[in-house]
Design a protein around this motif. Structure first.
Motif, PDB file in Angstrom:
ATOM      1  N   GLY A 131       0.601  -0.952  -0.036  1.00 55.93           N
ATOM      2  CA  GLY A 131       0.192   0.192   0.090  1.00 55.93           C
ATOM      3  C   GLY A 131       1.180   1.390  -0.398  1.00 55.93           C
ATOM      4  N   ARG A 132       1.678   0.966   0.940  1.00 58.34           N
ATOM      5  CA  ARG A 132       2.879   2.492   0.902  1.00 58.34           C
ATOM      6  C   ARG A 132       3.285   3.261  -0.861  1.00 58.34           C
ATOM      7  N   PRO A 137       1.227   5.120  -3.598  1.00 58.93           N
ATOM      8  CA  PRO A 137       1.421   6.613  -4.162  1.00 58.93           C
ATOM      9  C   PRO A 137       2.832   7.155  -4.318  1.00 58.93           C
ATOM     10  N   TYR A 138       3.897   5.906  -3.829  1.00 58.04           N
ATOM     11  CA  TYR A 138       5.449   7.109  -4.161  1.00 58.04           C
ATOM     12  C   TYR A 138       5.446   6.975  -5.864  1.00 58.04           C
ATOM     13  N   LEU A 169      -7.836  10.920   2.483  1.00 53.36           N
ATOM     14  CA  LEU A 169      -6.687  11.195   3.321  1.00 53.36           C
ATOM     15  C   LEU A 169      -6.131  12.349   3.047  1.00 53.36           C
ATOM     16  N   LYS A 212      -1.308   1.414   5.091  1.00 56.25           N
ATOM     17  CA  LYS A 212      -0.123   1.246   4.290  1.00 56.25           C
ATOM     18  C   LYS A 212      -0.120   2.422   3.626  1.00 56.25           C
ATOM     19  N   THR A 213      -1.791   2.201   2.810  1.00 61.19           N
ATOM     20  CA  THR A 213      -2.148   2.954   1.870  1.00 61.19           C
ATOM     21  C   THR A 213      -1.357   5.219   2.339  1.00 61.19           C
ATOM     22  N   ALA A 214      -1.976   4.787   3.387  1.00 61.09           N
ATOM     23  CA  ALA A 214      -2.619   6.200   4.332  1.00 61.09           C
ATOM     24  C   ALA A 214      -1.211   7.022   4.213  1.00 61.09           C
ATOM     25  N   GLU A 215      -0.343   5.832   4.998  1.00 59.78           N
ATOM     26  CA  GLU A 215       0.777   6.303   6.053  1.00 59.78           C
ATOM     27  C   GLU A 215       1.576   6.987   4.407  1.00 59.78           C
ATOM     28  N   GLY A 216       1.903   5.612   3.637  1.00 60.26           N
ATOM     29  CA  GLY A 216       2.599   5.919   1.958  1.00 60.26           C
ATOM     30  C   GLY A 216       2.348   7.776   2.063  1.00 60.26           C
ATOM     31  N   LEU A 217       1.130   7.494   2.204  1.00 60.02           N
ATOM     32  CA  LEU A 217       0.328   9.230   0.829  1.00 60.02           C
ATOM     33  C   LEU A 217       0.926  10.061   1.352  1.00 60.02           C
ATOM     34  N   ALA A 218       0.564   9.959   3.513  1.00 62.04           N
ATOM     35  CA  ALA A 218       0.795  11.177   3.956  1.00 62.04           C
ATOM     36  C   ALA A 218       2.559  11.416   3.935  1.00 62.04           C
TER      37      ALA A 218
END
Lengths: 327, 327
Positions: A209-210, A213-214, A237, B232-238
């Protein structure tokens, strides 16, 4: 080229839809745009002369956002999305663009256009803006419970779209998963990993998931339930953070002055994150071009969706998918 | 109270783990903290006198992040996480705290402590910071393929945790789904909806991905695969957004000056989003208190995880869960 635009679909229909169509008509004099919907609600927006390359096509019914998609499509045969899709089926239009109920658009496409042979289930592919450019995520909600074979078909279709429409050479295909190592995840992703490894693709393995967005993969493959959660979480978010930033950087006089100076920088980020830049999301796997727009689409989003539809026709997307499918 | 702290687990082990334990020991003179790990790597951090309420417990092995969890736990019987969990099992400690491999911690707990009767699978519950305060998401990765009954057990456990530890009266329980209406989603969520509706909970129905960062539910219930992707998406986007902000608001002289003025505001947001404030994530459903910390935990995160462990003991979390389970 002839594009059927569902004038009645979306939170800001028909006004923003018509506005976007008008700009598109001006920008693309060689494209014929067909506004499909209730004439009495569309005509008031044409006070002056109607551009030559815009025509109206009557559809008396509208499918609301909260109607059961398949039932509504079967019942409301004269609804804007059903009629617009039928124009494609009959060869009277080359593509359909809609910001209405996604489920209804999908049901119309499945019933009206059918699937491409070799594709078991269509997928909604959406472009997620990242600092590395727009990246494709599919499926984001067409198919709730996918099989490994279906994920592998998504990868194939996403690969073509990323290469030809997003213009990413040799796109990196990633499988959305809970860990980077092979063998991680649920039954679906474990099996899909094996299929993707063997496919003629630039498969880079699992992405978490992380990573998304990267922009660490150009095409992120997942089943519809998970893709929908990912996309909406990112949307939520980003919304929360921008709201917080707005509040916190203007909470006193000193900050307010500083905010004036940094505002152009923040605007650059908001622009980068603006889904409207990428237009709509194609429904991949059906026998025709059907571009799904965000329900809250404004004129810019519709304009860009019409551009995406044109590009899909130019590269002959449907034929490309047919060719690339394993024989 | 006696808390076993895995000194060897985490990206910044043992240094940050020991630092956090030292602060916790000073703050809580009545709590006994047991640092479990390789003495020769722990002792160098105790150059002065060791606080009376910290003791060392030798464990000669370490489980690395990339080892197969279940296999590693079975093989490395003298690893820090296995030994720390065993102290709880033997009644020599009341809780275990670790920032090491989540899988290994889970396997140690399952094998060493076992499940609470009536809970089929444990869940990792994590606190997501939102402008409305910390909200609980579970499961975020313990169980990849859950059943509707298991989701309903998560809701029960999450309800207790949110009420007693996060101090949210009558927590709103939401089911993570792709749409707000009943009947939306995949087979799992459709069936879980019915179970949750009938449970003695403040069930508010489905919540979508975009609702979660806004804090629209106090407890978000989902299966481990989806929860992991969401988190993890939230973590990555932040991470991406803060990186972009830093870059864009300092890209010229004027913006740099403005950035100085708004920096305290942005810091407030970063603090609000800081997972370390909430300490660790409890593994709910096992017969003992096991607090899972983020791999990148710093001293503050460990300190807060120790606090969470204390609170779980104070409210007798395990007994509470046992009592609330349907008889």
């Amino acid at each position: 080229m002839r594009i059927a635009v569902d004038a009645m679909g979306g939170d800001h229909a028909p006004e923003e839809i018509i506005k976007g169509t008008l700009i598109a008509a001006e920008k693309n004099p060689d494209v014929q745009l067909i506004l499909v919907g209730q004439k009495e609600r569309i005509l008031p927006f044409f006070t002056g002369a109607k551009p030559k390359n815009i025509s109206l096509y009557e559809a008396t019914e509208v499918i609301a956002m909260d109607e059961h998609p398949a039932n509504a499509v079967r019942k409301k045969k004269d609804s804007s999305i059903v009629v617009a899709t039928r124009l494609v089926k009959l060869g009277e239009a080359d593509a359909v663009v809609s910001a209405g109920s996604t489920g209804a658009q999908m049901a119309s496409a499945l019933l009206g256009l059918g699937r491409i042979k070799g594709i078991e289930r269509p997928a909604i592919a959406t472009v997620l803006p990242t600092p590395e450019g727009g990246k494709l995520i599919l499926d984001v909600g067409a198919n709730m419970d996918a099989t490994p074979e279906q994920l592998s078909q998504y990868a194939l279709m996403g690969n073509i779209y990323a290469e030809k429409i997003l213009r990413i050479p040799n796109p990196r295909i990633g499988l959305l998963n809970v860990g980077s190592e092979e063998g991680k995840g649920n039954d679906l992703t474990q099996k899909a990993y094996g299929l993707l490894k063997g496919a003629p693709l630039n498969f880079i393995g699992n992405v978490e998931g992380r990573d998304v967005p990267y922009g660490r993969a150009d095409v992120v493959v997942c089943e519809g339930f998970v893709g929908n959660i990912l996309l909406k979480t990112a949307e939520g978010l980003a919304g929360v953070l921008f709201q917080q930033i707005k509040e916190k950087i203007t909470s006193n006089m000193v900050r307010k002055l500083g905010a004036l100076a940094v505002k152009p920088g923040l605007k650059e980020i908001a622009q980068m994150m603006d889904y409207a830049e990428y237009g709509g999301a194609p429904l991949l796997g059906v026998n025709g071009i059907s571009i799904i727009c965000h329900g809250s689409s404004n004129a810019k989003a519709i304009l860009n969706a019409i551009r995406v539809a044109q590009e899909c026709m130019k590269i002959q997307l449907i034929e490309q998918i047919r060719e690339d499918l394993p024989k």
